[in-house]
Design a protein around this motif. Structure first.
Motif, PDB file in Angstrom:
ATOM      1  N   ARG A   1      28.344   9.791   9.717  1.00  0.00           N
ATOM      2  CA  ARG A   1      28.723  11.563   9.910  1.00  0.00           C
ATOM      3  C   ARG A   1      27.732  11.686   8.563  1.00  0.00           C
ATOM      4  O   ARG A   1      26.715  12.877   8.293  1.00  0.00           O
ATOM      5  N   VAL A   2      28.019  10.350   6.944  1.00  0.00           N
ATOM      6  CA  VAL A   2      26.909  10.867   6.287  1.00  0.00           C
ATOM      7  C   VAL A   2      26.195   9.691   6.516  1.00  0.00           C
ATOM      8  O   VAL A   2      25.342   9.608   4.789  1.00  0.00           O
ATOM      9  N   GLY A   3      25.398   9.017   7.382  1.00  0.00           N
ATOM     10  CA  GLY A   3      24.445   8.406   7.437  1.00  0.00           C
ATOM     11  C   GLY A   3      24.950   6.836   6.386  1.00  0.00           C
ATOM     12  O   GLY A   3      23.601   5.968   5.769  1.00  0.00           O
ATOM     13  N   GLY A   4      26.150   6.578   6.155  1.00  0.00           N
ATOM     14  CA  GLY A   4      26.529   5.081   4.968  1.00  0.00           C
ATOM     15  C   GLY A   4      26.978   4.279   7.140  1.00  0.00           C
ATOM     16  O   GLY A   4      27.016   3.861   8.176  1.00  0.00           O
ATOM     17  N   ASP A   5      26.999   3.221   6.242  1.00  0.00           N
ATOM     18  CA  ASP A   5      27.109   1.858   6.623  1.00  0.00           C
ATOM     19  C   ASP A   5      28.804   1.942   7.332  1.00  0.00           C
ATOM     20  O   ASP A   5      30.068   1.346   5.975  1.00  0.00           O
ATOM     21  N   PRO A   6      29.171   1.716   8.329  1.00  0.00           N
ATOM     22  CA  PRO A   6      30.886   1.832   9.404  1.00  0.00           C
ATOM     23  C   PRO A   6      31.539   0.534   8.085  1.00  0.00           C
ATOM     24  O   PRO A   6      32.329   0.181   8.011  1.00  0.00           O
ATOM     25  N   PHE A   7      30.852  -1.070   8.548  1.00  0.00           N
ATOM     26  CA  PHE A   7      31.125  -1.469   7.984  1.00  0.00           C
ATOM     27  C   PHE A   7      31.882  -1.774   6.432  1.00  0.00           C
ATOM     28  O   PHE A   7      33.147  -2.588   6.154  1.00  0.00           O
ATOM     29  N   ALA A   8      30.606  -0.916   5.553  1.00  0.00           N
ATOM     30  CA  ALA A   8      31.296  -1.240   4.752  1.00  0.00           C
ATOM     31  C   ALA A   8      32.557  -0.115   3.974  1.00  0.00           C
ATOM     32  O   ALA A   8      33.605  -0.686   3.748  1.00  0.00           O
TER      33      ALA A   8
ATOM     34  N   LEU B   1      41.436  -1.376  -9.787  1.00  0.00           N
ATOM     35  CA  LEU B   1      40.919  -1.857  -8.398  1.00  0.00           C
ATOM     36  C   LEU B   1      40.083  -1.218  -7.311  1.00  0.00           C
ATOM     37  O   LEU B   1      39.355  -1.432  -6.746  1.00  0.00           O
ATOM     38  N   SER B   2      40.670  -0.004  -7.673  1.00  0.00           N
ATOM     39  CA  SER B   2      39.615   0.601  -6.054  1.00  0.00           C
ATOM     40  C   SER B   2      38.338   1.515  -6.910  1.00  0.00           C
ATOM     41  O   SER B   2      37.227   1.439  -6.123  1.00  0.00           O
ATOM     42  N   ILE B   3      37.661   1.545  -8.211  1.00  0.00           N
ATOM     43  CA  ILE B   3      36.502   0.929  -9.023  1.00  0.00           C
ATOM     44  C   ILE B   3      35.907  -0.170  -8.842  1.00  0.00           C
ATOM     45  O   ILE B   3      34.656  -0.536  -8.205  1.00  0.00           O
ATOM     46  N   ALA B   4      36.545  -1.045  -9.245  1.00  0.00           N
ATOM     47  CA  ALA B   4      36.509  -2.242  -9.077  1.00  0.00           C
ATOM     48  C   ALA B   4      35.702  -2.879  -7.379  1.00  0.00           C
ATOM     49  O   ALA B   4      34.763  -3.638  -6.841  1.00  0.00           O
ATOM     50  N   THR B   5      36.446  -2.311  -6.288  1.00  0.00           N
ATOM     51  CA  THR B   5      36.645  -2.398  -4.575  1.00  0.00           C
ATOM     52  C   THR B   5      35.168  -1.878  -4.007  1.00  0.00           C
ATOM     53  O   THR B   5      33.906  -3.062  -3.575  1.00  0.00           O
ATOM     54  N   VAL B   6      35.295  -0.442  -4.853  1.00  0.00           N
ATOM     55  CA  VAL B   6      33.711   0.082  -4.201  1.00  0.00           C
ATOM     56  C   VAL B   6      32.605  -0.285  -5.341  1.00  0.00           C
ATOM     57  O   VAL B   6      31.814  -0.924  -4.548  1.00  0.00           O
ATOM     58  N   LEU B   7      33.102   0.106  -6.151  1.00  0.00           N
ATOM     59  CA  LEU B   7      31.592  -0.941  -7.068  1.00  0.00           C
ATOM     60  C   LEU B   7      31.348  -3.018  -6.061  1.00  0.00           C
ATOM     61  O   LEU B   7      30.112  -2.943  -5.938  1.00  0.00           O
ATOM     62  N   GLY B   8      32.205  -3.985  -6.363  1.00  0.00           N
ATOM     63  CA  GLY B   8      31.944  -4.953  -5.443  1.00  0.00           C
ATOM     64  C   GLY B   8      30.884  -4.634  -3.967  1.00  0.00           C
ATOM     65  O   GLY B   8      30.758  -5.324  -3.919  1.00  0.00           O
ATOM     66  N   ILE B   9      31.641  -3.230  -3.293  1.00  0.00           N
ATOM     67  CA  ILE B   9      31.065  -3.378  -1.699  1.00  0.00           C
ATOM     68  C   ILE B   9      29.869  -3.289  -2.068  1.00  0.00           C
ATOM     69  O   ILE B   9      28.402  -3.742  -1.419  1.00  0.00           O
TER      70      ILE B   9
ATOM     71  N   ILE C   1      28.725   6.868  -2.494  1.00  0.00           N
ATOM     72  CA  ILE C   1      29.434   6.105  -3.188  1.00  0.00           C
ATOM     73  C   ILE C   1      31.164   6.755  -3.933  1.00  0.00           C
ATOM     74  O   ILE C   1      31.937   5.824  -4.000  1.00  0.00           O
ATOM     75  N   GLY C   2      30.671   7.932  -3.800  1.00  0.00           N
ATOM     76  CA  GLY C   2      31.507   8.484  -4.683  1.00  0.00           C
ATOM     77  C   GLY C   2      32.913   8.731  -2.775  1.00  0.00           C
ATOM     78  O   GLY C   2      34.490   9.115  -3.004  1.00  0.00           O
ATOM     79  N   VAL C   3      32.030   9.014  -1.722  1.00  0.00           N
ATOM     80  CA  VAL C   3      32.729   9.124  -0.506  1.00  0.00           C
ATOM     81  C   VAL C   3      33.417   7.734  -0.201  1.00  0.00           C
ATOM     82  O   VAL C   3      34.803   8.225  -0.012  1.00  0.00           O
ATOM     83  N   LEU C   4      32.829   6.828  -0.468  1.00  0.00           N
ATOM     84  CA  LEU C   4      34.063   5.537  -0.347  1.00  0.00           C
ATOM     85  C   LEU C   4      34.625   5.626  -1.223  1.00  0.00           C
ATOM     86  O   LEU C   4      35.733   4.759  -0.909  1.00  0.00           O
ATOM     87  N   TRP C   5      35.236   6.157  -2.262  1.00  0.00           N
ATOM     88  CA  TRP C   5      35.349   5.643  -3.990  1.00  0.00           C
ATOM     89  C   TRP C   5      36.588   6.571  -2.401  1.00  0.00           C
ATOM     90  O   TRP C   5      38.105   6.392  -2.918  1.00  0.00           O
ATOM     91  N   LEU C   6      36.533   7.927  -2.102  1.00  0.00           N
ATOM     92  CA  LEU C   6      37.569   8.524  -0.947  1.00  0.00           C
ATOM     93  C   LEU C   6      38.113   8.037  -0.700  1.00  0.00           C
ATOM     94  O   LEU C   6      39.436   8.063  -0.487  1.00  0.00           O
ATOM     95  N   PHE C   7      37.928   7.631   0.092  1.00  0.00           N
ATOM     96  CA  PHE C   7      38.022   6.836   1.701  1.00  0.00           C
ATOM     97  C   PHE C   7      39.559   5.909   0.492  1.00  0.00           C
ATOM     98  O   PHE C   7      39.874   5.311   1.246  1.00  0.00           O
ATOM     99  N   TYR C   8      38.753   5.162   0.111  1.00  0.00           N
ATOM    100  CA  TYR C   8      40.019   3.797  -0.955  1.00  0.00           C
ATOM    101  C   TYR C   8      41.217   4.820  -1.558  1.00  0.00           C
ATOM    102  O   TYR C   8      42.055   4.066  -0.368  1.00  0.00           O
TER     103      TYR C   8
END
Length: 621
Positions: A551-558, A605-613, A515-522
């Motif tokens: 590469r990190v095994g996450g879902d590309p759509f997220a 919003l960065s936190i809300a969006t990532v947690l929402g995903i 979830i941290g990697v996802l937030w980093l992309f945001y």
């Protein structure tokens, strides 16, 4: 949900740097520099990038056909159609009708005014392009603020922000969403979880973002927004024009006698303008027609002290005793005249031109008293000052001229016209067409490209949009920007440049949970958007995000969703998003005001969006 549930390292090898990658990286860096320095308009920069990619085809892998493919891209055509549909709704006055209801509901209560602004800007932005929504509501909100003794500054940034978060409610709310859907569809063959967005694909997440953004603006943000303009402030004082406006009387031996105002100004090599000619028969202003100047005429002129002194000595003019020009003399209280602010949008043909080169005075029968750039005021040598996007012109003109300017796409008039030429009888038909476009696409009967083009045809056949208004309805700079940058995304993906950047960012998984990697992309996407346009950031960042997710095994759509939402979330600058730029001048804001109000919102919003995903898509993250 733990990090191991979300993330499994794949151990893929780091791609090797190739000559092709270096060339594409060099073009991308040059693109960033051109956007950041504004050496050229964004659409021109995009065309330069497109040509560079084609010319360097042996290294970029972009053929001429691929280079121009952006003009035939379904997202580009859909955006074009949605702009026409938004313009059609504007022609009916439907948004202005909403604004009038907003004003009657809010009254003079600032909290109600703010809440109404957020609702009436945010919700329509989910089904109409948000830039025209803001352009249409600026005069309504400014008028609402003045009538309620509220500073317009307190409502205009919220107007822009609400349209931005509202645009994330549906696929068609912003051009960014449509581009993101197109890029994702192009990558779908390689990644099974990717697919083209449906109409309400991310509406749940959009609702979360909209609610969080609204609560922030109504509470914390409301206190952070500065009151740059005082409510009901004399507009001449607001523009600090009083020292520059003077009444002079024409002496009997003046060189002005017998000449027209136009010829007089053309022959004087001084920075001076004449706004009014007053004599016993009445008061005259632009257009001065063939009025020749007579002895004892009184002229209202704009000039600094030294220029005025030289003018009096050399041309035979005298000061009117105890004279101080007021707004009442130049503006609404004088029959047939008015003072109004004109905002220059990014698509205006006046951008980079000067008042002199556009023959503004003769072309529009109007006088420019001052130019405001955020909090900066320009009151001297205006004729030679290049006009920039986001500039606000304080203009003196007749009511007829102002009504005409309100229908000219080169300007956004920050005042509700007295007699707008709206097609109000067409409002029900326009709403039905928009509902049809959204409904048919949502039900999967036709795709959004088909329904939006069909909607355009329906608006033409029903008389909502006239055939000769089609081309003026389109923001061509947006279309050329999208079409020019799409090949850069193709090159980024095709040469492996996206794979390399994605692999580098994926290394953050060594010390961050998924979830941290996802937030980093945001966060990275918001920073990229602050430098380039939102469309450019989504085109470049989606392929990178998809590679990193793999590469990190996450879902590309997220990861695609995080990039899509982040690219429409540049709250920190007035230049990263068109709606921010539109309210920059009318609100009298400083550049730093956006960071002051927008930075906390961006973080929340960065936190809300990532947690929402993570919440909505669960283990798919």
């Amino acid at each position: 949900m733990t990090a191991p549930d979300l993330l499994v390292q794949t151990g893929s090898a780091m791609p090797e740097l190739t000559v092709e990658m270096v060339v594409v990286f060099a073009i991308a860096v040059a693109t960033f520099v051109l956007f950041a320095t504004e050496a050229f308009p964004p659409d021109v920069t995009a065309l330069i990038v497109m040509v560079a990619l084609i010319v360097l085809g042996p290294w970029t892998g972009i053929s001429p056909e691929e280079g121009i493919s952006g003009f035939a891209n379904d997202a580009t055509i859909t955006v074009l159609a949605m702009l026409i549909l938004s313009a059609g709704v504007s022609q009916t006055g439907a948004v202005q009708e909403l604004g009038e209801r907003m004003a009657s509901f809010a009254g003079d209560d600032e909290r109600k005014q703010l809440g109404a602004t957020l609702a009436f800007a945010g919700i329509p932005s989910g089904v109409l392009n948000n830039t025209p929504i803001v352009a249409m509501l600026i005069p309504v909100v400014s008028d609402l603020a003045n009538r309620g003794n509220t500073s317009p500054s307190k409502l205009l940034i919220p107007l822009s922000y609400a349209s931005m978060v509202g645009g994330m409610l549906t696929l068609i709310g912003t051009s960014t969403n449509l581009i993101a859907s197109s890029v994702t569809a192009r990558l779908a063959g390689e990644y099974p979880t990717l697919h083209r967005f449906s109409m309400f694909e991310f509406t749940e997440l959009g609702v979360i973002v909209f609610i969080v953004g609204t609560v922030y603006i109504m509470t914390i943000g409301r206190r952070l927004i500065p009151e740059r303009l005082s409510p009901e402030e004399d507009i001449l004082e607001e523009y600090e024009l009083t020292p520059y406006l003077t009444e002079v009387v024409v002496d009997a031996d003046s060189a002005f006698v017998g000449r027209t105002v136009e010829h007089t100004l053309a022959e004087i090599d001084l920075d001076v303008d004449v706004f009014q000619l007053v004599r016993e028969e009445g008061t005259f202003m632009e257009p001065f027609a063939g009025n020749t100047i007579r002895p004892d005429d009184i002229l209202v002129v704009r000039a600094d002290f030294s220029t005025l002194r030289e003018l009096m000595i050399t041309e035979g003019l005298s000061l009117v005793a105890f004279s101080q020009v007021s707004e009442e003399e130049l503006g609404p209280e004088q029959e047939g005249q008015n003072l109004v602010e004109l905002v220059i949008p990014s698509w205006s043909s006046l951008v980079t031109e000067t008042l002199e080169s556009t023959t503004f005075r003769e072309r529009y029968d109007a006088n420019v008293l001052a130019i405001r750039r955020g909090s900066e005021l320009v009151r001297e040598r205006m004729d030679q000052t290049p006009i920039r996007r986001g500039d606000t012109l304080l203009v003196q003109a007749t009511r007829e001229t102002i009504n005409r300017l309100a229908m000219d796409r080169d300007f956004v008039v920050a005042q509700v016209p007295d007699e707008p030429d709206y097609r109000r009888s067409k409002i029900p038909v326009a709403i039905a067409i928009i509902l049809g476009v959204v409904g048919l696409a949502a039900l999967g009967i036709f795709d959004i490209l088909t329904t939006s083009l069909a909607g355009v045809v329906a608006m033409i056949l029903t008389g909502i949009v006239k055939p000769n208004e089609l081309y003026d309805s389109v923001e061509w700079d947006v279309i050329f920007l999208l079409a020019g940058l799409i090949p850069l995304g193709i090159a980024f993906e095709g040469t492996g440049a996206a794979d390399l950047v994605g692999a580098v960012v994926a290394m953050s998984a060594d010390f961050l949970p998924a979830i941290g990697v996802l937030w980093l992309f945001y966060v990275i996407t918001t920073l990229v958007t602050a430098v380039v346009s939102n469309s450019a950031s989504v085109i470049l960042m989606i392929p990178v995000a998809v590679e990193a997710a793999t590469r990190v095994g996450g879902d590309p759509f997220a990861f695609v969703l995080a990039v899509t939402f982040a690219s429409s979330a540049d709250f920190m600058t007035p230049i990263g998003y068109q709606t921010n730029l539109l309210v920059y001048g009318p609100g009298g804001y400083k550049f730093t005001d956006y960071f002051r109000v927008g930075a906390p919102l961006q973080m929340i919003l960065s936190i809300a969006t990532v947690l929402g995903i993570a919440l909505i898509w669960g283990v798919r993250v």
